[in-house]
Design an enzyme around this catalytic site. Structure first.
Site, PDB file in Angstrom:
ATOM      1  N   ASN A  80       1.053   9.413  -2.523  1.00 41.84           N
ATOM      2  CA  ASN A  80       2.077   8.382  -2.503  1.00 41.84           C
ATOM      3  C   ASN A  80       3.477   8.961  -2.667  1.00 41.84           C
ATOM      4  O   ASN A  80       3.642  10.171  -2.541  1.00 41.84           O
ATOM      5  CB  ASN A  80       1.774   7.277  -3.540  1.00 41.84           C
ATOM      6  CG  ASN A  80       2.075   5.892  -2.973  1.00 41.84           C
ATOM      7  OD1 ASN A  80       3.129   5.683  -2.379  1.00 41.84           O
ATOM      8  ND2 ASN A  80       1.146   4.960  -3.137  1.00 41.84           N
ATOM      9  N   ARG A  81       4.447   8.100  -2.950  1.00 40.54           N
ATOM     10  CA  ARG A  81       5.836   8.543  -2.873  1.00 40.54           C
ATOM     11  C   ARG A  81       6.385   9.078  -4.190  1.00 40.54           C
ATOM     12  O   ARG A  81       5.980   8.661  -5.266  1.00 40.54           O
ATOM     13  CB  ARG A  81       6.704   7.376  -2.401  1.00 40.54           C
ATOM     14  CG  ARG A  81       6.486   7.057  -0.926  1.00 40.54           C
ATOM     15  CD  ARG A  81       7.232   5.822  -0.456  1.00 40.54           C
ATOM     16  NE  ARG A  81       7.069   5.661   0.988  1.00 40.54           N
ATOM     17  CZ  ARG A  81       5.991   5.108   1.537  1.00 40.54           C
ATOM     18  NH1 ARG A  81       5.005   4.647   0.768  1.00 40.54           N
ATOM     19  NH2 ARG A  81       5.876   5.024   2.862  1.00 40.54           N
ATOM     20  N   HIS A 106       2.822  11.951  -0.127  1.00 40.19           N
ATOM     21  CA  HIS A 106       1.494  12.570   0.069  1.00 40.19           C
ATOM     22  C   HIS A 106       1.510  14.099   0.120  1.00 40.19           C
ATOM     23  O   HIS A 106       0.817  14.715   0.934  1.00 40.19           O
ATOM     24  CB  HIS A 106       0.852  12.028   1.360  1.00 40.19           C
ATOM     25  CG  HIS A 106       0.479  10.590   1.308  1.00 40.19           C
ATOM     26  ND1 HIS A 106       0.131   9.936   0.151  1.00 40.19           N
ATOM     27  CD2 HIS A 106       0.406   9.663   2.306  1.00 40.19           C
ATOM     28  CE1 HIS A 106      -0.128   8.672   0.429  1.00 40.19           C
ATOM     29  NE2 HIS A 106       0.024   8.455   1.710  1.00 40.19           N
ATOM     30  N   HIS A 180      -7.685   8.917   1.290  1.00 42.74           N
ATOM     31  CA  HIS A 180      -6.879   7.958   2.056  1.00 42.74           C
ATOM     32  C   HIS A 180      -7.658   7.367   3.231  1.00 42.74           C
ATOM     33  O   HIS A 180      -7.130   7.189   4.326  1.00 42.74           O
ATOM     34  CB  HIS A 180      -5.611   8.666   2.556  1.00 42.74           C
ATOM     35  CG  HIS A 180      -4.475   7.745   2.839  1.00 42.74           C
ATOM     36  ND1 HIS A 180      -4.463   6.872   3.888  1.00 42.74           N
ATOM     37  CD2 HIS A 180      -3.311   7.564   2.202  1.00 42.74           C
ATOM     38  CE1 HIS A 180      -3.351   6.193   3.893  1.00 42.74           C
ATOM     39  NE2 HIS A 180      -2.620   6.573   2.894  1.00 42.74           N
ATOM     40  N   TYR A 182      -9.276   4.788   5.731  1.00 44.72           N
ATOM     41  CA  TYR A 182      -8.937   3.461   6.263  1.00 44.72           C
ATOM     42  C   TYR A 182     -10.244   2.776   6.650  1.00 44.72           C
ATOM     43  O   TYR A 182     -11.000   3.323   7.460  1.00 44.72           O
ATOM     44  CB  TYR A 182      -8.104   3.585   7.538  1.00 44.72           C
ATOM     45  CG  TYR A 182      -6.675   4.032   7.411  1.00 44.72           C
ATOM     46  CD1 TYR A 182      -6.328   5.318   7.046  1.00 44.72           C
ATOM     47  CD2 TYR A 182      -5.638   3.145   7.714  1.00 44.72           C
ATOM     48  CE1 TYR A 182      -4.997   5.727   6.977  1.00 44.72           C
ATOM     49  CE2 TYR A 182      -4.309   3.533   7.655  1.00 44.72           C
ATOM     50  CZ  TYR A 182      -3.995   4.830   7.287  1.00 44.72           C
ATOM     51  OH  TYR A 182      -2.679   5.223   7.229  1.00 44.72           O
ATOM     52  N   ASP A 242       1.283  -3.366   0.836  1.00 38.88           N
ATOM     53  CA  ASP A 242       1.459  -1.917   0.692  1.00 38.88           C
ATOM     54  C   ASP A 242       1.994  -1.677  -0.716  1.00 38.88           C
ATOM     55  O   ASP A 242       3.131  -1.229  -0.899  1.00 38.88           O
ATOM     56  CB  ASP A 242       2.429  -1.378   1.747  1.00 38.88           C
ATOM     57  CG  ASP A 242       2.410   0.141   1.780  1.00 38.88           C
ATOM     58  OD1 ASP A 242       3.195   0.730   2.550  1.00 38.88           O
ATOM     59  OD2 ASP A 242       1.610   0.746   1.024  1.00 38.88           O
ATOM     60  N   GLU A 307      -6.587   3.018  -2.117  1.00 35.31           N
ATOM     61  CA  GLU A 307      -6.326   4.379  -2.598  1.00 35.31           C
ATOM     62  C   GLU A 307      -6.241   4.412  -4.134  1.00 35.31           C
ATOM     63  O   GLU A 307      -5.221   4.062  -4.723  1.00 35.31           O
ATOM     64  CB  GLU A 307      -5.017   4.903  -2.006  1.00 35.31           C
ATOM     65  CG  GLU A 307      -4.925   4.808  -0.487  1.00 35.31           C
ATOM     66  CD  GLU A 307      -3.496   4.825   0.000  1.00 35.31           C
ATOM     67  OE1 GLU A 307      -2.708   5.656  -0.507  1.00 35.31           O
ATOM     68  OE2 GLU A 307      -3.144   4.018   0.872  1.00 35.31           O
TER      69      GLU A 307
HETATM   70  C1  GLA Z   1       0.226   5.039   1.826  1.00 31.94           C
HETATM   71  C2  GLA Z   1       1.571   4.365   1.689  1.00 31.94           C
HETATM   72  C3  GLA Z   1       1.971   3.687   2.986  1.00 31.94           C
HETATM   73  C4  GLA Z   1       1.898   4.663   4.157  1.00 31.94           C
HETATM   74  C5  GLA Z   1       0.516   5.335   4.179  1.00 31.94           C
HETATM   75  C6  GLA Z   1       0.424   6.450   5.184  1.00 31.94           C
HETATM   76  O1  GLA Z   1      -0.771   4.104   2.005  1.00 31.94           O
HETATM   77  O2  GLA Z   1       1.494   3.386   0.664  1.00 31.94           O
HETATM   78  O3  GLA Z   1       3.302   3.208   2.842  1.00 31.94           O
HETATM   79  O4  GLA Z   1       2.899   5.651   3.985  1.00 31.94           O
HETATM   80  O5  GLA Z   1       0.247   5.937   2.937  1.00 31.94           O
HETATM   81  O6  GLA Z   1       0.762   6.014   6.451  1.00 31.94           O
END
Ligand code: GLA
Length: 342
Positions: A80-81, A106, A180, A182, A242, A307
């Protein structure tokens, strides 16, 4: 159980990436590569026994060697950020690559998802484990400390995928690993809004316009973030999400942190974890430009990520659970994905 270890492809420098495929007797098949420590495929039956691919990924190594939306990978050193792509430890500032606007995301452009992990296999009656190890050198992507990360995927005969995360460092650093993957339990026939969602959280993290936590922890009750209803009252995914949900701290380990259910197929995914948060991401940035399994173009809201993780930007929020790892300590977290057909 069946286990296969095949060549997935060769990296540009010639090194081999492997693909480990594990099949349970009830038809769950999970494929994992040591490139990016990625879950590349999950195939499971619906209530009629039809087997379908329920995860976004690529059928060969090639797709994983280019930039992609982190399909199935382990993200790290920090998932994450991180705001302004920097943090300080003991008053020393560390700058990281800003690969998501002004933020670090990430683990950066050469994060753990771009590494070839060493592997070891252990097969036991009723389970197969893939132990993946990567050592991230001091100042790789700007992070201090030589960090040895070990991610162990174990598939059990009763359709449980356990992911054990471990890390040790020789200098104080920040660690927050996640997978991560999906998911689309309909086999990508429906989108995320045809899925029901449970999240065992009565709070979520407020975000600013750069998707960075403001530090405010907001109540879910009465908002579109309230996914606490269970069983027949479980809510469909209402709108794009998100956000990082703050899991209830008084949770027992046998209470799922989250559940995803697709009524049309009967497929259910239960997620258990030791981490304090779970990022729910409904594929808002997918745009059909990535072609994956069976030639499928993954469009917006075609898949959902659950996640398990520490809170985003924790290194810059002393009030959040700490992600600081010191020499002599062991970073240890466990997540479990339980696949059921109802
Ligand atoms: C995480 C972030 C999203 C996006 C995905 C990758 O899920 O929360 O904002 O950046 O990674 O695409």
């Amino acid at each position: 159980m069946k286990f296969n270890n095949t060549l997935f492809g060769n990296l540009p420098d010639g090194r081999e990436a492997r693909l480990f495929t594990i099949e349970t007797t009830s038809g769950l098949t999970i494929s994992i590569s040591n490139y990016g420590a990625a879950i590349t495929s999950v195939i499971m039956p619906d209530r009629q026994g039809h087997l379908e691919e329920i995860t976004a990924g690529f059928p060969s190594l090639e797709g994983y060697l280019k930039d992609h939306p982190y399909f199935g990978v382990i993200t790290g050193r920090f998932a994450n950020r991180i705001a302004n792509a920097q943090f300080s430890i003991n008053e020393k500032k560390y700058r990281l690559p800003a690969n998501s606007g002004p933020s670090h995301l990430h683990g950066g452009p050469q994060g753990f998802h771009t590494k070839l992990w060493d592997y070891a296999i252990s097969e036991k009656p009723g389970s197969v484990s893939i132990h993946l190890t990567y050592t991230s050198p001091h100042l790789e992507m700007g992070y201090p400390g030589n960090l040895k990360a070990v991610v162990s995927y174990t598939v059990f005969e009763n359709n449980v995928l356990q992911i054990e995360f471990e890390a040790q460092t020789d200098a104080p650093t920040h660690v927050n690993l996640t997978n991560h993957a999906y998911f689309n339990l309909s086999g990508f026939r429906d989108n995320v809004f045809a899925h029901k969602l449970f999240v065992d959280a009565d709070h979520y993290l407020d975000l600013d316009e750069k998707q960075i936590p403001t530090g405010k922890i907001l109540p879910c009750a009465g908002t579109t973030f309230d996914y606490q209803a269970l069983n027949e009252n479980m809510s469909f995914v209402r709108e794009p999400v998100d956000h990082c949900f703050v899991l209830k701290t008084n949770r027992s380990q046998d209470q799922p942190a989250a559940m995803l259910f697709h009524p049309g197929s009967g497929r259910m995914l239960k997620v258990f974890c030791t981490q304090p948060g779970i990022q729910i991401y409904t594929g808002n940035f997918l745009d059909g430009s990535f072609i994956g399994h069976k030639g499928l173009a993954y469009g917006q809201h075609q898949a959902i990520c659950l996640e398990t993780q520490h809170f985003p930007d924790s290194p810059n929020h002393p009030g959040f659970p700490s992600t600081l790892l010191k020499p002599g300590e062991v970073y240890r977290q466990t997540s479990k994905f339980v696949f059921e057909t109802l």
